[in-house]
Design an enzyme around this catalytic site. Structure first.
Site, PDB file in Angstrom:
ATOM      1  N   HIS A 166       3.413 -33.268  46.851  1.00 32.93           N
ATOM      2  CA  HIS A 166       3.027 -34.651  47.170  1.00 32.93           C
ATOM      3  C   HIS A 166       2.097 -34.669  48.388  1.00 32.93           C
ATOM      4  O   HIS A 166       1.131 -35.416  48.422  1.00 32.93           O
ATOM      5  CB  HIS A 166       4.264 -35.513  47.442  1.00 32.93           C
ATOM      6  CG  HIS A 166       5.202 -35.627  46.272  1.00 32.93           C
ATOM      7  ND1 HIS A 166       4.761 -35.836  44.980  1.00 32.93           N
ATOM      8  CD2 HIS A 166       6.556 -35.545  46.180  1.00 32.93           C
ATOM      9  CE1 HIS A 166       5.805 -35.877  44.160  1.00 32.93           C
ATOM     10  NE2 HIS A 166       6.904 -35.696  44.862  1.00 32.93           N
TER      11      HIS A 166
ATOM     12  N   LEU B 278     -15.471 -51.064  48.308  1.00 35.56           N
ATOM     13  CA  LEU B 278     -14.543 -50.557  47.300  1.00 35.56           C
ATOM     14  C   LEU B 278     -13.138 -51.109  47.570  1.00 35.56           C
ATOM     15  O   LEU B 278     -12.723 -51.226  48.721  1.00 35.56           O
ATOM     16  CB  LEU B 278     -14.532 -49.029  47.380  1.00 35.56           C
ATOM     17  CG  LEU B 278     -13.606 -48.253  46.453  1.00 35.56           C
ATOM     18  CD1 LEU B 278     -14.296 -46.971  46.040  1.00 35.56           C
ATOM     19  CD2 LEU B 278     -12.286 -47.896  47.092  1.00 35.56           C
TER      20      LEU B 278
ATOM     21  N   ASP C 130      -0.457 -37.242  38.374  1.00 35.42           N
ATOM     22  CA  ASP C 130       0.757 -36.532  37.926  1.00 35.42           C
ATOM     23  C   ASP C 130       0.611 -35.023  38.116  1.00 35.42           C
ATOM     24  O   ASP C 130      -0.499 -34.487  38.086  1.00 35.42           O
ATOM     25  CB  ASP C 130       1.004 -36.871  36.441  1.00 35.42           C
ATOM     26  CG  ASP C 130       2.446 -36.623  36.031  1.00 35.42           C
ATOM     27  OD1 ASP C 130       3.292 -36.354  36.907  1.00 35.42           O
ATOM     28  OD2 ASP C 130       2.730 -36.692  34.816  1.00 35.42           O
TER      29      ASP C 130
END
Ligand code: IPE
Ligand code: IPE
Ligand code: MG
Length: 231
Positions: free
Chosen positions: A29, A123, A12
């Site tokens: 972004h 991962l 955020d």
């Protein structure tokens, strides 16, 4: 440092980061994608097995059309750009959420990248797109109802119910980090965070790099997890 198996992040603060620089929100972004790469590199280095990222919530569809389409485009471009990073580092890439709301072209691209990275065993990186915790629980309840019609009388306990959630097969996160100083769940993993440790960082997501990530893990290391019992 006590390394959790699964770290989840509510990324955020991109809009505020851009605003502080007098730029358009989308610029934040873009810079946020660099933080994703940094978190991914650190996670591989530190031996974290699952990293999940809240990238776009069901509620985020309510943002201005230009921001929504910009985010979708960024998602598509970043996946293609990072494919070699995934393959070189043994990363399995997974997208979870209400995929029916994503465009056909984005869904086709996601399927392709997921298939190509399916063998990644170091991962698992999960990106939550068009996700909401309430939606997840509702779609799970629907699947359970269908299952019960086919198999009347089937016993369904808490662990059985977890299998209907979109996160089936992924362990619940031990640690959830939210950046930008906000301290709320914003309809994220409601069921899966039942016993998760929360760490809130004031750092805005585009600035969240190795140092901030390490600080969050250090805070987690100090936590005493009791799970309702007496130690
Ligand atoms: C997080 O940053 C990214 C998404 C929700 C897609 P925001 O866009 O929410 O940034 P702020 O909270 O407005 O600063
Ligand atoms: C939560 O952030 C969703 C994501 C990070 C993808 P928001 O910025 O959308 O949440 P609110 O509006 O602050 O609750
Ligand atoms: Mg926000």
């Amino acid at each position: 440092m006590n390394i959790p198996q699964h770290v989840s992040i509510i990324m955020d603060g991109n809009g505020r980061w851009a605003k502080e620089r007098g730029k358009d929100r989308i610029y934040g972004h873009f810079e946020g994608v660099e933080s994703v790469r940094s978190v991914l590199e650190c996670s591989v280095k530190w031996g974290i097995r699952y990293v999940s990222l809240y990238a776009f919530s069901e509620e985020n569809w309510g943002r201005p059309e230009a921001e929504v389409s910009g985010l979708m485009e960024l998602m598509a471009k970043s996946m293609v750009k990072e494919l070699s990073t995934f393959l070189d580092n043994g990363v399995r890439f997974v997208v979870l959420g209400n995929r029916a709301r994503l465009s056909d072209s984005l869904n086709a691209l996601i399927d392709d990248i997921m298939a190509r990275t399916a063998g990644g065993d170091k991962l698992t990186m999960i990106v939550f797109m068009s996700y909401s915790g309430k939606w997840d629980i509702l779609q799970a309840a629907r699947k359970m109802a269908h299952d019960l019609i086919e198999n009347p009388g089937k016993e369904i306990g808490i662990d059985d119910f977890s299998h209907y959630l979109v996160t089936d097969g992924i362990p619940d996160p031990e640690l959830l980090i939210r950046t930008s100083g906000e301290e709320r769940l914003s309809n994220y993993l409601l069921w899966q965070c039942a016993y998760t440790e929360f760490v809130f960082s004031d750092v805005l997501w585009p600035d969240f790099r190795e140092e901030a990530f390490r600080a969050a893990l250090e805070e987690y290391s100090k936590r005493d997890r009791r799970f309702g019992k007496v130690k």
